[in-house]
Design an enzyme around this catalytic site. Structure first.
Site, PDB file in Angstrom:
ATOM      1  N   GLY A 121       0.834  -1.205   0.000  1.00 57.24           N
ATOM      2  CA  GLY A 121       0.000   0.000   0.000  1.00 57.24           C
ATOM      3  C   GLY A 121       0.865   1.250   0.000  1.00 57.24           C
ATOM      4  O   GLY A 121       1.853   1.327   0.742  1.00 57.24           O
ATOM      5  N   ILE A 192      13.974  -8.808  23.124  1.00 54.92           N
ATOM      6  CA  ILE A 192      14.076  -9.830  22.079  1.00 54.92           C
ATOM      7  C   ILE A 192      15.351 -10.660  22.249  1.00 54.92           C
ATOM      8  O   ILE A 192      15.326 -11.891  22.156  1.00 54.92           O
ATOM      9  CB  ILE A 192      13.986  -9.168  20.683  1.00 54.92           C
ATOM     10  CG1 ILE A 192      12.585  -8.551  20.512  1.00 54.92           C
ATOM     11  CG2 ILE A 192      14.269 -10.159  19.570  1.00 54.92           C
ATOM     12  CD1 ILE A 192      12.396  -7.723  19.253  1.00 54.92           C
ATOM     13  N   HIS A 451      -5.949 -18.899  48.012  1.00 55.86           N
ATOM     14  CA  HIS A 451      -4.795 -19.605  48.563  1.00 55.86           C
ATOM     15  C   HIS A 451      -4.878 -21.072  48.162  1.00 55.86           C
ATOM     16  O   HIS A 451      -5.960 -21.646  48.238  1.00 55.86           O
ATOM     17  CB  HIS A 451      -4.800 -19.511  50.087  1.00 55.86           C
ATOM     18  CG  HIS A 451      -3.699 -20.306  50.719  1.00 55.86           C
ATOM     19  ND1 HIS A 451      -2.384 -19.890  50.679  1.00 55.86           N
ATOM     20  CD2 HIS A 451      -3.709 -21.509  51.357  1.00 55.86           C
ATOM     21  CE1 HIS A 451      -1.640 -20.800  51.285  1.00 55.86           C
ATOM     22  NE2 HIS A 451      -2.413 -21.795  51.713  1.00 55.86           N
TER      23      HIS A 451
HETATM   24  P1  FAD Z   1       3.321  -5.287  12.646  1.00 60.46           P
HETATM   25  O1  FAD Z   1       2.911  -6.399  13.510  1.00 60.46           O
HETATM   26  O2  FAD Z   1       4.733  -5.052  12.366  1.00 60.46           O
HETATM   27  O3  FAD Z   1       2.422  -5.327  11.369  1.00 60.46           O
HETATM   28  C1  FAD Z   1       2.577  -4.447  10.300  1.00 60.46           C
HETATM   29  C2  FAD Z   1       2.069  -5.110   9.041  1.00 60.46           C
HETATM   30  O4  FAD Z   1       2.001  -4.136   8.020  1.00 60.46           O
HETATM   31  C3  FAD Z   1       2.967  -6.217   8.494  1.00 60.46           C
HETATM   32  O5  FAD Z   1       2.200  -7.310   8.094  1.00 60.46           O
HETATM   33  C4  FAD Z   1       3.652  -5.563   7.298  1.00 60.46           C
HETATM   34  O6  FAD Z   1       4.024  -6.485   6.291  1.00 60.46           O
HETATM   35  C5  FAD Z   1       2.536  -4.653   6.808  1.00 60.46           C
HETATM   36  N1  FAD Z   1       2.991  -3.521   6.005  1.00 60.46           N
HETATM   37  C6  FAD Z   1       3.997  -2.651   6.271  1.00 60.46           C
HETATM   38  N2  FAD Z   1       4.065  -1.703   5.316  1.00 60.46           N
HETATM   39  C7  FAD Z   1       3.082  -1.981   4.435  1.00 60.46           C
HETATM   40  C8  FAD Z   1       2.623  -1.372   3.246  1.00 60.46           C
HETATM   41  N3  FAD Z   1       3.161  -0.230   2.795  1.00 60.46           N
HETATM   42  N4  FAD Z   1       1.605  -1.940   2.574  1.00 60.46           N
HETATM   43  C9  FAD Z   1       1.016  -3.076   3.039  1.00 60.46           C
HETATM   44  N5  FAD Z   1       1.385  -3.694   4.163  1.00 60.46           N
HETATM   45  C10 FAD Z   1       2.396  -3.149   4.851  1.00 60.46           C
HETATM   46  N6  FAD Z   1       5.021  -7.627  21.544  1.00 60.46           N
HETATM   47  C11 FAD Z   1       4.280  -7.996  22.599  1.00 60.46           C
HETATM   48  O7  FAD Z   1       3.390  -7.244  23.004  1.00 60.46           O
HETATM   49  N7  FAD Z   1       4.473  -9.201  23.228  1.00 60.46           N
HETATM   50  C12 FAD Z   1       5.452 -10.046  22.846  1.00 60.46           C
HETATM   51  O8  FAD Z   1       5.613 -11.119  23.421  1.00 60.46           O
HETATM   52  C13 FAD Z   1       6.267  -9.690  21.748  1.00 60.46           C
HETATM   53  N8  FAD Z   1       7.239 -10.509  21.318  1.00 60.46           N
HETATM   54  C14 FAD Z   1       7.983 -10.169  20.234  1.00 60.46           C
HETATM   55  C15 FAD Z   1       8.989 -11.021  19.831  1.00 60.46           C
HETATM   56  C16 FAD Z   1       9.766 -10.708  18.730  1.00 60.46           C
HETATM   57  C17 FAD Z   1      10.852 -11.652  18.292  1.00 60.46           C
HETATM   58  C18 FAD Z   1       9.503  -9.505  18.003  1.00 60.46           C
HETATM   59  C19 FAD Z   1      10.305  -9.152  16.776  1.00 60.46           C
HETATM   60  C20 FAD Z   1       8.512  -8.634  18.414  1.00 60.46           C
HETATM   61  C21 FAD Z   1       7.749  -8.956  19.544  1.00 60.46           C
HETATM   62  N9  FAD Z   1       6.747  -8.094  20.008  1.00 60.46           N
HETATM   63  C22 FAD Z   1       6.009  -8.454  21.104  1.00 60.46           C
HETATM   64  C23 FAD Z   1       6.451  -6.802  19.349  1.00 60.46           C
HETATM   65  C24 FAD Z   1       5.218  -6.939  18.456  1.00 60.46           C
HETATM   66  O9  FAD Z   1       5.460  -7.908  17.478  1.00 60.46           O
HETATM   67  C25 FAD Z   1       4.902  -5.600  17.824  1.00 60.46           C
HETATM   68  O10 FAD Z   1       4.765  -4.603  18.812  1.00 60.46           O
HETATM   69  C26 FAD Z   1       3.593  -5.675  17.040  1.00 60.46           C
HETATM   70  O11 FAD Z   1       3.679  -6.631  16.014  1.00 60.46           O
HETATM   71  C27 FAD Z   1       3.260  -4.304  16.429  1.00 60.46           C
HETATM   72  O12 FAD Z   1       2.066  -4.397  15.721  1.00 60.46           O
HETATM   73  P2  FAD Z   1       1.758  -3.455  14.472  1.00 60.46           P
HETATM   74  O13 FAD Z   1       0.397  -3.839  14.025  1.00 60.46           O
HETATM   75  O14 FAD Z   1       2.044  -2.061  14.818  1.00 60.46           O
HETATM   76  O15 FAD Z   1       2.837  -3.856  13.361  1.00 60.46           O
HETATM   77  P1  AMP Z   2      15.829  -3.236  22.658  1.00 62.87           P
HETATM   78  O1  AMP Z   2      15.868  -1.844  22.044  1.00 62.87           O
HETATM   79  O2  AMP Z   2      15.131  -3.320  23.965  1.00 62.87           O
HETATM   80  O3  AMP Z   2      15.359  -4.266  21.673  1.00 62.87           O
HETATM   81  O4  AMP Z   2      17.337  -3.624  22.976  1.00 62.87           O
HETATM   82  C1  AMP Z   2      18.389  -3.546  22.054  1.00 62.87           C
HETATM   83  C2  AMP Z   2      19.693  -3.448  22.829  1.00 62.87           C
HETATM   84  O5  AMP Z   2      20.801  -3.579  21.928  1.00 62.87           O
HETATM   85  C3  AMP Z   2      19.879  -2.110  23.544  1.00 62.87           C
HETATM   86  O6  AMP Z   2      19.969  -2.350  24.928  1.00 62.87           O
HETATM   87  C4  AMP Z   2      21.179  -1.562  22.973  1.00 62.87           C
HETATM   88  O7  AMP Z   2      21.981  -0.945  23.968  1.00 62.87           O
HETATM   89  C5  AMP Z   2      21.879  -2.810  22.437  1.00 62.87           C
HETATM   90  N1  AMP Z   2      22.859  -2.539  21.380  1.00 62.87           N
HETATM   91  C6  AMP Z   2      22.699  -1.745  20.288  1.00 62.87           C
HETATM   92  N2  AMP Z   2      23.830  -1.720  19.507  1.00 62.87           N
HETATM   93  C7  AMP Z   2      24.739  -2.534  20.130  1.00 62.87           C
HETATM   94  C8  AMP Z   2      26.095  -2.937  19.836  1.00 62.87           C
HETATM   95  N3  AMP Z   2      26.760  -2.533  18.737  1.00 62.87           N
HETATM   96  N4  AMP Z   2      26.724  -3.776  20.710  1.00 62.87           N
HETATM   97  C9  AMP Z   2      26.069  -4.229  21.817  1.00 62.87           C
HETATM   98  N5  AMP Z   2      24.799  -3.880  22.139  1.00 62.87           N
HETATM   99  C10 AMP Z   2      24.122  -3.044  21.324  1.00 62.87           C
END
Ligand code: FAD
Ligand code: AMP
Length: 472
Positions: A121, A192, A451
């Site tokens: 989009g 993460i 409890h």
């Molecule tokens: P997203 O989930 O990033 O969705 C955005 C969507 O938009 C995607 O499908 C993308 O492809 C689509 N998109 C982007 N640009 C366009 C475009 N121009 N046209 C069409 N489609 C598009 N959060 C938690 O609360 N609990 C957790 O346990 C947690 N664990 C996580 C673990 C990992 C490893 C990671 C990476 C993230 C985790 N998060 C967690 C964070 C969480 O995933 C995000 O905060 C959340 O997905 C944000 O939702 P969103 O809808 O803003 O964006």
């Molecule tokens: P978050 O933003 O919570 O996902 O955490 C990312 C973490 O990566 C932060 O705590 C940063 O300080 C750390 N970080 C970013 N760049 C570096 C780097 N070059 N070496 C080690 N740690 C880093």
């Protein structure tokens, strides 16, 4: 040109929830999403369902079972001769969980009569969205009275450790390893990095996490961070603080990771390296400026407290705007915006977003930390209570951790609740509810908790604010 009341761009937990709420409110709604699953087919649910919250928790659960089998079960008298892990099967299970939920989102959109468009989009002036489908289909332009941008975030890339998808990976790669790396490096001890490091550590990897900052979990409460750091050390997670990665060189057999810490320049050799240094708002090829939408100096879409952008009728929610990058924050903003579009009043309390880190034990908090309150000059009282003094925690063998409650000195209103311990992700809900109703610590202290449960730690911490814990 198709016309809608609302076009949502992005079908993550922000976008798909916003679209459903819009449809519930009788608004003609479309949702555009570009995500493709590993099979090249559309897969709704964004980062969260595809490569974030859901797959990471599926692997954390699998690895937790494996860890318990070896380290917790023997104390219960349960002996297993030799435990082994079938990584392929574990990954298949995770993929199935993801597939069930992403298909579930597709089903929900259909059931709510939302037009789902698959493709990229792009914003055009005049509140229009151009959709470019993957593959050979024609571009289509949608006209909308309102547009909700929910394009989420992408991993931050650092030039010193370029993702190659094989030896050096981001979250997506680290969730898809086909075998347990013998030595795993992780850059970044944020949420993460800690979660992904925990998964592979529990399965037998020697995990080293390199973190540039000197403080562990800098945004968490200091007592909680200290206790968590001590416990993770016992789990043999090697977390090196004040260690800034300056280079990563991938070869045939592994990766040499160079970093600087107080001892000078050093290096470690690992089989795989996970880069988990944060996420950035994702607006690639979205063209926000073309529609009069402003972007801040961190690349996030600028919004007011109710998610309005600078352009009338265009809203933005979730990871692409300010605030914590959390799925539930994205969803709540989505619901609020849908209600505002429908002419209702809506309020998002950004102070009450719970944070969770799904290590074991888990870290969870809501509201302010002691440091924040002191910086703001707020006078407070505090009470904390350790898990080890809770009967249920003893019975479960989950004695690491504590609950800490901070309350206003004069009014006793709860200002922050911080938990490190088993089930913290579930327990924090009570604290969020209490704070949403402006409860005092005395309210929690006078609330009957079943409890034996772990929730008694919250009850006792509330009693501790007034110096009257029973079991310590
Ligand atoms: P997203 O989930 O990033 O969705 C955005 C969507 O938009 C995607 O499908 C993308 O492809 C689509 N998109 C982007 N640009 C366009 C475009 N121009 N046209 C069409 N489609 C598009 N959060 C938690 O609360 N609990 C957790 O346990 C947690 N664990 C996580 C673990 C990992 C490893 C990671 C990476 C993230 C985790 N998060 C967690 C964070 C969480 O995933 C995000 O905060 C959340 O997905 C944000 O939702 P969103 O809808 O803003 O964006
Ligand atoms: P978050 O933003 O919570 O996902 O955490 C990312 C973490 O990566 C932060 O705590 C940063 O300080 C750390 N970080 C970013 N760049 C570096 C780097 N070059 N070496 C080690 N740690 C880093």
């Amino acid at each position: 040109m198709k016309e809608y009341d609302v076009v949502v761009i992005g079908a993550g937990p922000g976008g798909y929830v916003a679209a459903i709420r819009c449809a519930q409110l009788g608004l003609k709604t479309a949702c555009v999403d570009q995500w493709l699953g590993p099979d090249g087919k559309p897969s709704l649910g964004g980062t969260c369902l595809n490569v974030g919250c859901i797959p990471s928790k599926a692997l954390l659960d699998s690895s937790h079972h494996y860890h318990n089998l070896q380290h917790l079960f023997p104390a219960h008298g349960i002996e297993v001769k030799s435990a082994s892990i079938d990584v392929a099967k574990m990954q298949q299970r995770k993929d199935k969980v993801v597939q069930t939920l992403t298909r579930g989102v597709a089903g929900l959109l259909k059931k709510n009569k939302i037009d789902a468009f698959q493709g990229h989009g792009r914003l055009l002036e005049g509140r229009r969205v151009e959709v470019s489908p993957h593959g050979s289909g024609d571009k289509e332009t949608l006209k909308a009275k309102n547009i909700i941008i929910a394009t989420g975030s992408a991993p931050v890339q650092i030039p010193v450790a370029k993702i190659d998808g094989d030896r050096v990976v981001d979250n997506e790669g680290a969730l898809a390893f086909s075998e347990v790396p013998k030595r795993l490096g992780v850059i970044g001890a944020g949420v993460i990095g800690l979660e992904l490091g925990s998964v592979w550590n529990r399965l037998g990897s020697e995990v080293v996490i390199l973190e540039a900052l000197k403080d562990f979990l800098a945004t968490a409460d200091r007592d909680i961070a200290k206790e968590a750091q001590r416990t993770f050390k016992k789990q043999k997670l090697d977390i090196r603080l004040g260690a800034k990665v300056i280079a990563a060189k991938a070869g045939k057999t592994g990766v040499k990771v160079s970093f600087e810490d107080k001892g000078g320049e050093q290096s470690i050799d690992v089989d795989k390296l996970v880069v988990a240094v944060g996420r950035r708002a994702f607006t690639d090829e979205l063209d926000p400026e073309a529609a009069g939408v402003k972007v801040d100096n961190q690349g996030r879409i600028e919004v007011d407290g109710q998610c309005r952008t600078a352009a009338e009728g265009i809203w933005a929610i979730g990871d692409v705007v300010r605030g914590p990058m959390l799925a539930h924050k994205a969803s709540e903003e989505g619901i609020a915006v849908a209600e505002l579009v429908a002419g209702q009043s809506a309020h998002i309390d950004h102070q009450l977003v719970p944070w969770v880190i799904y290590t074991h034990p888990e870290v969870a908090w809501v509201g302010k930390t002691e440091v924040e309150l002191s910086d703001e000059g707020v006078e407070f009282r505090k009470g904390s209570f350790p898990y080890r003094a809770i009967g249920r925690a003893q019975g479960a063998g989950e004695t690491d951790g504590l609950v800490k409650i901070l309350a206003d000195k004069k009014s006793d209103q709860i200002l922050g609740v911080h938990i490190f311990g088993a089930q913290a992700s579930e327990l924090i809900a009570e604290a969020v509810t209490a704070m949403a109703f402006h409860a005092s610590s005395e309210d929690l202290a006078r609330t009957i908790h079943a409890h034996p449960t772990l929730s008694e730690a919250i009850h006792e911490a509330a009693l501790a604010v007034d110096g009257r814990t029973i079991h310590l």
